[in-house]
Design a protein around this motif. Structure first.
Motif, mmCIF file in Angstrom:
data_model
loop_
_atom_site.group_PDB
_atom_site.id
_atom_site.type_symbol
_atom_site.label_atom_id
_atom_site.label_comp_id
_atom_site.label_asym_id
_atom_site.label_seq_id
_atom_site.Cartn_x
_atom_site.Cartn_y
_atom_site.Cartn_z
ATOM 1 N N ASP A 1 5.253 43.202 66.997
ATOM 2 C CA ASP A 1 5.579 41.895 66.451
ATOM 3 C C ASP A 1 5.068 41.785 65.012
ATOM 4 O OD1 ASP A 1 6.696 39.395 66.641
ATOM 5 O OD2 ASP A 1 4.844 38.458 67.330
ATOM 6 N N LYS B 1 12.657 40.131 71.702
ATOM 7 C CA LYS B 1 12.010 39.028 71.028
ATOM 8 C C LYS B 1 13.042 37.916 70.787
ATOM 9 C CE LYS B 1 9.392 37.613 67.222
ATOM 10 N NZ LYS B 1 8.754 37.641 66.009
ATOM 11 N N GLU C 1 8.384 36.496 76.140
ATOM 12 C CA GLU C 1 8.836 37.867 75.878
ATOM 13 C C GLU C 1 8.838 38.694 77.156
ATOM 14 O OE1 GLU C 1 6.714 39.773 72.678
ATOM 15 O OE2 GLU C 1 7.255 38.188 71.262
ATOM 16 N N ARG D 1 6.761 46.318 74.872
ATOM 17 C CA ARG D 1 6.125 45.343 73.988
ATOM 18 C C ARG D 1 4.971 45.953 73.193
ATOM 19 N NH1 ARG D 1 3.457 40.870 76.049
ATOM 20 N NH2 ARG D 1 3.648 39.880 74.026
#
Lengths: 259, 197
Positions: free
Chosen positions: A15, A108, B97, B117
């Motif tokens: 991220d 996302k 998410e 992730r």
């Protein structure tokens, strides 16, 4: 009481990378490794992630970036291509990272779509179902729904543990009497019959040791599951009452009564 | 009083009583002893009548496969006045998410979610499970028999979806021909150097 101010909360190293790529207006397929690595490392310094778990994940990514950066600095001579030391696992050391970033980015965006649905749904209100229990017989109700839930049962059990002064055995006996839940189920049913098919929850627990209390509790849950007894509570924090429903019950061990 | 009007009023009454448990067309047809097709048609006309009648504050929505009476969307502000400081208990970014990954890739293990992730996902998964949005749907074949997660009916209800197929399509990155080019390059590369073994 003090609280920390995080620069921006990122939901992970990928991220943070996406954020930097976006901010520096970088083409994701052609990432300038030196710059992004520098920026990334500066950023985690500034973030001061205190939680070790989280910090470690950011650090792993930092190491990955450095590794890619250094691999890109290595000149590849034609003669060295057969050298087993050199990993030629693709034309570009950045490939794998790019794939991961793209994959993560998809989800996302999917998450932000979900967020829209969530706030949309929160604008619409419904009511819980009306209570139709007045129309149904006790047995029907027992099929639908227990009128006590597991938390009521556990609460009652906690109360029981407090209430009963546990009798400590004066001397330890080595040979313990092993009793099964099924034996205890029988004795619970037996003692219910003795009290006219009804007893308060606490009456069913003889003044005994902890293992027996737990055994009795488990057997009661099992009896509830098989609808041999129903447990009722007249109001919040009231005593639980146990009522015998069936005189006969299937004593079969592998009985999966789904009805 | 026509039969249709009669049927509409009976559907309305039933939906009122079952609240957010809702009812399917099939269940309604059984309860009303009418053909499913007729019930579905009547449901549509009843719903349209609600939606078009601006003097009404409630309508019918089909959520998670069941029809239920709900307040109208545009009245949310009015309802929120019942609460002094309304705060929606919305999900965190991390939870959203994780949930998105589980929803599109179910059944999926925790490790697979974490790989995607690049972060540990234990806590978000616990939160989601405790809110009834994801559940264990099986065990993976390999060693360790890791838990496989999937979404629940409550998930559909929470996002106002009728079925999992109603999920918005996964955003796709428009990828040029890079992959094909790479393949071509690799083939050429192998052709050129395979002789040099």
């Amino acid at each position: 009481m003090s609280y920390e101010v995080k620069l921006e909360a990122f939901s992970g190293p990928l991220d943070l990378l996406l954020h930097l790529i976006h901010r520096l207006e970088i083409d994701i397929y052609d990432i300038p490794m030196a710059e992004i690595t520098q920026q990334y490392i500066d950023h985690i310094h500034a973030m001061q992630v205190l939680e070790l778990n989280e910090a470690s994940e950011y650090l792993v990514m930092a190491a990955t970036l450095l590794a890619i950066k250094s691999r890109m600095l290595l000149p590849i001579h034609e003669g060295e291509l057969e050298d087993a030391e050199l990993e030629v696992d693709g034309p570009d050391p950045r490939e794998e990272l790019v794939q991961r970033l793209i994959e993560y980015k998809k989800y996302k965006e999917a998450a932000s779509n979900l967020q829209e649905l969530e706030s949309d749904r929160a604008q619409v209100f419904t009511r819980p179902p009306a209570d139709l229990s007045g129309l149904a017989s006790d047995e029907q109700m027992a099929l639908f729904d227990l009128n006590v839930n597991i938390y009521d049962m556990l609460g009652a059990f906690q109360k029981l543990m407090r209430r009963k002064k546990l009798k400590k055995p004066l001397k330890t006996t080595v040979a313990r009497q092993e009793r099964s839940v099924r034996d205890q189920m029988r004795s619970v049913v037996h003692s219910l019959r003795a009290t006219g098919g009804r007893a308060s929850f606490f009456e069913l627990f003889p003044y005994e040791d902890k293992p027996t209390l737990i055994l009795t509790f488990l057997s009661l849950l099992e009896l509830m599951k098989r609808q041999v007894v129903i447990v009722q509570q007249d109001g919040n924090f009231e005593e639980l009452t146990v009522t015998l429903q069936k005189e006969e019950w299937d004593d079969d061990e592998n009985n999966d009564a789904t009805k | 009083m026509t039969k249709t009007m009669m049927l509409q009023s009976r559907i309305e009454a039933l939906l009122f009583v079952v609240g957010d448990d809702g009812l399917t067309i099939k269940q309604l047809a059984l309860l009303l002893s009418e053909a499913e097709e007729l019930v579905a048609q009547t449901m549509d006309s009843l719903r349209t009548a609600y939606d078009e009648d601006l003097t009404r504050g409630i309508t019918i929505k089909e959520i998670a496969g069941v029809y239920q009476l709900t307040t109208k969307h545009e009245l949310a502000d009015t309802i929120q006045r019942l609460v002094e400081n309304p705060t929606a208990q919305s999900l965190s970014q991390a939870s959203l998410e994780v949930l998105a990954i589980v929803a599109y890739k179910q059944p999926i293990t925790r490790v697979a979610v974490e790989d995607l992730r690049g972060v540990k996902c234990e806590r978000p998964l616990q939160t989601l499970a405790s809110r009834g949005l994801v559940k264990e749907v099986g065990r993976s074949e390999g060693t360790g028999r890791a838990i496989l997660y999937g979404t629940t009916k409550e998930f559909l209800n929470y996002f106002g979806l009728n079925s999992i197929e109603e999920m918005p399509p996964l955003p796709e990155e428009e990828q040029g021909d890079t992959e094909q080019e790479t393949d071509l390059f690799m083939t050429k590369f192998q052709e050129t150097f395979s002789g040099a073994k």
